[in-house]
Design an enzyme around this catalytic site. Structure first.
Site, PDB file in Angstrom:
ATOM      1  N   CYS A   2       0.731  -1.047  -0.203  1.00 34.30           N
ATOM      2  CA  CYS A   2      -0.027  -0.034   0.074  1.00 34.30           C
ATOM      3  C   CYS A   2       0.879   1.183   0.031  1.00 34.30           C
ATOM      4  CB  CYS A   2      -1.032   0.203   1.365  1.00 34.30           C
ATOM      5  SG  CYS A   2      -1.992  -1.461   1.427  1.00 34.30           S
ATOM      6  N   ARG A  27       3.682   0.995  -7.067  1.00 34.55           N
ATOM      7  CA  ARG A  27       3.568   0.040  -6.230  1.00 34.55           C
ATOM      8  C   ARG A  27       2.461  -0.912  -6.459  1.00 34.55           C
ATOM      9  NH1 ARG A  27       6.112   2.452  -1.266  1.00 34.55           N
ATOM     10  NH2 ARG A  27       5.129   0.983   0.112  1.00 34.55           N
ATOM     11  N   TRP A  74      -3.089  -2.036  -1.886  1.00 34.12           N
ATOM     12  CA  TRP A  74      -2.785  -3.318  -2.279  1.00 34.12           C
ATOM     13  C   TRP A  74      -3.436  -4.357  -1.515  1.00 34.12           C
ATOM     14  CZ3 TRP A  74      -0.569  -5.328  -6.613  1.00 34.12           C
ATOM     15  CH2 TRP A  74      -0.143  -6.663  -6.628  1.00 34.12           C
ATOM     16  N   ASN A 100      -0.076   0.701   6.008  1.00 23.88           N
ATOM     17  CA  ASN A 100       0.574  -0.229   5.197  1.00 23.88           C
ATOM     18  C   ASN A 100       1.153  -1.541   6.056  1.00 23.88           C
ATOM     19  OD1 ASN A 100       1.850  -1.676   2.971  1.00 23.88           O
ATOM     20  ND2 ASN A 100       3.738  -0.311   2.868  1.00 23.88           N
ATOM     21  N   GLY A 101       0.796  -2.516   5.625  1.00 22.70           N
ATOM     22  CA  GLY A 101       1.476  -3.788   6.628  1.00 22.70           C
ATOM     23  C   GLY A 101       0.532  -4.746   6.739  1.00 22.70           C
ATOM     24  N   GLU A 482      15.714 -21.370 -13.594  1.00 21.51           N
ATOM     25  CA  GLU A 482      15.365 -19.932 -13.403  1.00 21.51           C
ATOM     26  C   GLU A 482      16.515 -18.897 -13.474  1.00 21.51           C
ATOM     27  OE1 GLU A 482      12.603 -18.486 -12.924  1.00 21.51           O
ATOM     28  OE2 GLU A 482      13.080 -16.452 -12.045  1.00 21.51           O
ATOM     29  N   LYS A 486      16.186 -15.774 -16.305  1.00 20.73           N
ATOM     30  CA  LYS A 486      16.413 -14.505 -15.706  1.00 20.73           C
ATOM     31  C   LYS A 486      17.395 -13.810 -16.884  1.00 20.73           C
ATOM     32  CE  LYS A 486      14.109 -14.442 -13.458  1.00 20.73           C
ATOM     33  NZ  LYS A 486      12.681 -14.248 -13.782  1.00 20.73           N
ATOM     34  N   GLU A 489      15.898 -13.627 -20.416  1.00 21.05           N
ATOM     35  CA  GLU A 489      14.769 -12.605 -20.728  1.00 21.05           C
ATOM     36  C   GLU A 489      15.277 -11.175 -20.816  1.00 21.05           C
ATOM     37  OE1 GLU A 489      11.079 -12.842 -18.185  1.00 21.05           O
ATOM     38  OE2 GLU A 489      12.694 -13.605 -16.493  1.00 21.05           O
ATOM     39  N   HIS A 505      24.892 -36.426 -21.713  1.00 17.14           N
ATOM     40  CA  HIS A 505      23.912 -37.019 -23.057  1.00 17.14           C
ATOM     41  C   HIS A 505      23.334 -36.037 -24.160  1.00 17.14           C
ATOM     42  CE1 HIS A 505      23.173 -40.273 -20.179  1.00 17.14           C
ATOM     43  NE2 HIS A 505      22.926 -39.444 -19.295  1.00 17.14           N
ATOM     44  N   LYS A 604       4.245  -8.567 -18.840  1.00 19.50           N
ATOM     45  CA  LYS A 604       4.216  -8.758 -17.475  1.00 19.50           C
ATOM     46  C   LYS A 604       3.234  -9.842 -17.194  1.00 19.50           C
ATOM     47  CE  LYS A 604       5.485  -8.838 -13.053  1.00 19.50           C
ATOM     48  NZ  LYS A 604       7.135  -9.617 -12.621  1.00 19.50           N
TER      49      LYS A 604
HETATM   50  C1  AGP Z   1       9.190 -14.635 -15.617  1.00 15.50           C
HETATM   51  O1  AGP Z   1      10.288 -13.681 -15.269  1.00 15.50           O
HETATM   52  C2  AGP Z   1       8.369 -13.972 -16.622  1.00 15.50           C
HETATM   53  N1  AGP Z   1       7.745 -12.786 -16.416  1.00 15.50           N
HETATM   54  C3  AGP Z   1       7.130 -15.083 -17.001  1.00 15.50           C
HETATM   55  O2  AGP Z   1       7.771 -16.341 -17.106  1.00 15.50           O
HETATM   56  C4  AGP Z   1       6.349 -15.345 -15.860  1.00 15.50           C
HETATM   57  O3  AGP Z   1       6.537 -16.321 -14.689  1.00 15.50           O
HETATM   58  C5  AGP Z   1       5.046 -16.314 -16.329  1.00 15.50           C
HETATM   59  O4  AGP Z   1       4.418 -15.597 -17.441  1.00 15.50           O
HETATM   60  C6  AGP Z   1       4.051 -16.577 -15.418  1.00 15.50           C
HETATM   61  O5  AGP Z   1       3.371 -15.452 -14.877  1.00 15.50           O
HETATM   62  P1  AGP Z   1       2.513 -15.613 -13.447  1.00 15.50           P
HETATM   63  O6  AGP Z   1       3.396 -15.909 -12.435  1.00 15.50           O
HETATM   64  O7  AGP Z   1       1.989 -14.009 -13.317  1.00 15.50           O
HETATM   65  O8  AGP Z   1       1.551 -16.584 -13.564  1.00 15.50           O
END
Ligand code: AGP
Length: 609
Positions: A2, A27, A74, A100-101, A482, A486, A489, A505, A604
């Site tokens: 928030c 935020r 939020w 907020n909290g 992961e 990172k 992307e 393999h 996003k």
């Molecule tokens: C991760 O860095 C990406 N932005 C993407 O892989 C994301 O994790 C994926 O689209 C899933 O999104 P969500 O967690 O909102 O379901």
């Protein structure tokens, strides 16, 4: 998280609050409101949705006054609605609070206050604070707020005004950030400096269990025992336009650094002692439901999928429940067989990912019980789940997910530990050690962040290469996957996360000086095998960056570079081990001049299949 803004002075408080809240929009929020004291009366305007809605309401129903508080919400407790939005009022409507909290003991306080005749209008934890201050108020607002803070457990940043005190604005905090802005003939409170940088470059950053009693002419700081507190004035070093990112160059960098504080929020009210059960409000499963489980299926996409893989590993290895981790997009294609006693766990930051939502519906239709691990409250996936465990990460703006990932992992660590305890499959001392390890994660994350410059130096050696392998085994395989996601992307370097055991393999054919390898070689059951993989790569002149545990004296002689993480039990290494990889990807991309917060071709939230 928030957002809070408060003002007292000779300008129009609602206007200042609205403009300040706009600098906190990054935020993320779902509702907003403002209260002022004018002519001895408190008045409030609240809306669902964006600040434009609040601005429109203020046009049709104007609000003016010299002291006021504003809030962007939020949602953590209670869905987005006008009643649940802040400010929250006392029964008499003469006192307003923004917060907020997370108040851990709000349920018991609410029942106690209800028993004393207080009537509640919302489902929020915050409203309890307004009624508690009202109950404790005996003419001195500062004393009433201090007394109320003594009864609150959890985290808070508060703004409080009262119509009987038109010349007073109060701000108080514990764990959630709050600053007191120093003006000339005016003063401010805000969740972060950026909200008020337009009007001042001087603030007091007050500490936990401290509060400010603020007038237009002065600021007095106290602790909760009403002892005066001295704080040095902090001069904000950056211009107003840099405000939204709190001085960070990118939202992603800000969110990487928010992780220790967000982790503490995630643990609040859930895991407070290694000698107490883990409490996951919203899970909506009885102990018998948990004991009756025969299988757990994790389904998610992208980063959330990697968190699901960590969850699946822990659910089988530690909670001893047969488990699998699936790509949501693939699950439906294989027409899964769902046996009785199956729990489906859907992991999602946004709660709106189409593939994950489709997988949820498929699994639910086939008879699975559905629990989701989500960041955005009241999102589509949350609404269609039988139970929801929120990760409390606060809004994540950067497209590349960072804090959401580590909090998904932290939440799944708690979930697996809780299931193991309920099912009685681990001895008490093992459970206790697991809980201690999970409780230490925020501090260990902070230690990893303190080493950022070391990681940046490693990034400087590799950012001009074009191909990378990330290798891991066991619970470190998702860490490798992961880490690779990172890097690819945000820097557009081709990076593959791969099982180290699979190197021989096929992938080992790729090894050459132009391809660098990141090997997750933290201390644990697969350490020796990982060292062997590093040696295989070095023998073929491939450069290797090892992710290693503090104190490892062997690895530096085997790898070209090392990124270090604090020692912790291997089973809970996934969250902290990811932080150097986040920082590495960030600095590589920054050195390449990439558009880090909005990488090309990415959104996003992917709301299409
Ligand atoms: C991760 O860095 C990406 N932005 C993407 O892989 C994301 O994790 C994926 O689209 C899933 O999104 P969500 O967690 O909102 O379901």
């Amino acid at each position: 998280m928030c957002g809070i803004v408060g003002y007292i002075g000779d300008k129009d408080a609602p206007l200042i609050c609205l403009q300040g809240l706009r600098r906190l929009e990054y935020r993320g929020y779902d509702s907003a409101g403002i209260s002022v004291v004018v002519d001895g009366l408190l008045d409030t305007r609240k809306v669902v949705g964006k600040l434009d809605n609040l601005e429109a309401l203020l046009q049709t129903e104007p609000l003016h006054g010299p002291v006021g508080i504003g809030h962007t919400r939020w949602a953590t407790h209670g869905k987005p609605s006008v009643d649940n939005s802040h400010p929250h009022l006392s029964c008499a409507g003469d006192l307003a609070v923004v917060h907020n909290g997370i108040i851990e003991n709000y349920s018991e306080l609410r029942e106690q206050l209800r028993g004393e005749g207080h009537e509640f209008r919302s489902q929020t934890d915050t409203e309890v604070i307004a009624h508690l201050i009202e109950k404790l108020y005996q003419g001195n607002l500062g004393d009433a707020v201090r007394a109320a803070c003594h009864e609150l457990r959890g985290s808070f940043a508060l703004g409080v005004i009262h119509q009987s005190h038109p010349d007073l604005l109060i701000g108080a905090r514990r764990f959630s950030p709050l600053v007191v802005g120093i003006g000339k003939g005016e003063n401010f409170i805000a969740s972060d400096m950026g909200a008020i940088r337009k009007w001042t470059d001087q603030v007091y950053v007050i500490g936990d269990d401290e509060m400010g009693e603020i007038t237009s002419q002065g600021i007095e700081l106290f602790d909760l025992e009403k002892q005066p507190v001295h704080r040095e004035i902090f001069n904000i070093p950056w211009p107003a336009e840099a405000a939204e990112k709190g001085g960070h160059k990118h939202f992603m960098h800000k969110e990487i650094h928010e992780q220790p504080a967000a982790m503490r929020e995630c643990l609040l009210g859930r895991l407070s002692s290694p000698d107490k059960p883990i409490v996951l409000e919203g899970l909506n499963m009885t102990d018998d439901d948990i004991r009756g489980l025969k299988k757990v299926i994790f389904a998610a996409c992208g980063t959330a999928y990697h968190a699901g893989l960590v969850g699946s590993f822990l659910m089988e290895n530690f909670a001893r429940i047969p488990s699998e981790g699936d790509l949501a997009a693939e699950l439906r294609a294989r027409n899964p067989v769902v046996l009785e006693g199956t729990l489906a766990i859907l992991v999602s930051q946004s709660g709106e990912t189409a593939d994950t939502l489709v997988a949820l519906r498929e699994l639910k239709e086939k008879g699975a019980r559905v629990v989701s691990v989500i960041n955005v409250v009241d999102s589509s996936i949350a609404r269609e789940s039988d139970g929801v465990v929120y990760i409390q990460a606060g809004p994540e703006i950067g497209v590349a997910s960072t804090k959401a990932y580590t909090l998904q992992v932290l939440t799944l660590q708690m979930l697996a530990c809780h299931f193991a305890e309920v099912r009685g499959v681990q001895p008490p001392e093992v459970l206790r050690d697991m809980k201690i390890g999970i409780m230490n994660v925020p501090e260990q994350a902070a230690e990893c962040l303190a080493r950022e410059d070391d990681v940046k130096a490693v990034a400087a050696k590799y950012y001009q290469l074009h191909n990378a392998l990330y290798l891991g085994r066991g619970i470190s395989l998702p860490t490798a996957m992961e880490g690779a996601l990172k890097l690819k992307e945000i820097s557009y370097i081709h990076a593959e996360g791969y099982s180290a055991g699979e190197m021989k393999h096929g992938p080992i054919a790729l090894v050459e000086p132009a391809l660098f390898t990141v090997a997750v070689a933290v201390q644990g059951d697969v350490y020796e095998k990982m060292v062997g993989n590093i040696q295989e790569i070095k023998a073929r002149e491939g450069p290797v960056i090892a992710l290693a545990t503090d104190g490892d004296e062997y690895i530096p002689g085997e790898a070209d570079d090392v990124m270090w993480v604090p020692a912790c039990p291997e089973l809970i290494s996934a969250a902290t081990a990811q932080i150097p990889l986040q920082l590495f990807a960030y600095h590589v991309a920054d050195m390449k001049g990439c558009h880090i917060d909005q990488p090309r071709n990415l959104a996003k939230t992917v709301t299409v299949e």
